[in-house]
Design an enzyme around this catalytic site. Sequence first.
Site, PDB file in Angstrom:
ATOM      1  CG  ASP A 148     -23.895   3.825  64.518  1.00 61.56           C
ATOM      2  OD1 ASP A 148     -22.862   3.319  64.999  1.00 61.56           O
ATOM      3  OD2 ASP A 148     -24.617   3.235  63.694  1.00 61.56           O
ATOM      4  CE  LYS A 178     -22.572   0.596  65.418  1.00 67.20           C
ATOM      5  NZ  LYS A 178     -21.948   0.945  64.108  1.00 67.20           N
ATOM      6  CD  GLU A 227     -19.653   2.506  60.055  1.00 64.46           C
ATOM      7  OE1 GLU A 227     -18.988   2.733  59.019  1.00 64.46           O
ATOM      8  OE2 GLU A 227     -20.886   2.337  60.038  1.00 64.46           O
ATOM      9  CD  GLU A 250     -22.842  -4.213  58.688  1.00 65.56           C
ATOM     10  OE1 GLU A 250     -23.763  -4.061  57.852  1.00 65.56           O
ATOM     11  OE2 GLU A 250     -22.505  -3.318  59.497  1.00 65.56           O
TER      12      GLU A 250
END
Length: 270
Positions: free
Chosen positions: A82, A111, A113, A180
Amino acid sequence: MKSIPDFLKWKADGKAITMVTCYDAATAKIVNATSVDSILIGDSCAMVVHGFDSTVHATVEMIAAHTAAVRRGAPDKVIIADLPFLSNRKGIDHAMDAVDQLMKAGANAVKLERRKGNIQLVEHIVDSGVPVMGHLGLTPQSVNEFGGFKMQGKSEAAARALIEDAQMLEQAGCFSIVLECIPGDVAAQVTNAISIPTIGIGCGPDVSGQVLVINDLLGMDASFQPRFARKYETLSERIGQAVDRYCADVRSATFPAAGEYSSRLAKLGS
């Protein structure tokens, strides 16, 4: 050994993708011997390992340290790390320094967001030879904006926005996207609208694969049971019972027993 290009092949072949989070070498060694496809070093480590109340407390150094530990324990797995809170929002040079640290720590991909404001960065990271996984829906780094950990994409407008965001991330070069806590029918629509795989958590079955936090999967925290996190074990109870048995053995002088320690002083010079 599995690799990032396998993700596209798995979706094309209809093979469900499996992913778990993992944060330490000892657990990673166990996971490495399983059939799981990939490991995510999530910024959830700030909550699960370090005890914070949200993921915004994660730092690049924290994620890099956990990534390096997991890589040592799981040399055969695809590892995604992340990019933590704001590490990708302080300019491209700062973001690339973060990517550099995570990749050198042992990640195969990073990753990131959200879509808004990140498309050019995703393109730059991908053009630099680093695979990028997107993350849409409930993006925990935005917990303060959302007013808590709440389901996203519940309205038609929000569902359309998720589809558009996913398509833009695919066009920018993402090899997959985590979805998510969005409604199952919306997750299915997003999955069908793009050619890259979706990895769901709290999104139902109609995605390309699933991810669970290893501590949730193993039942390490008896007080935490989100609806979407199925417990496959109750290790919190079993570990507690094992520690209590150890304490009882120490107090009853049955540990250590003969054979569990040396009873004779080694000869000097031997």
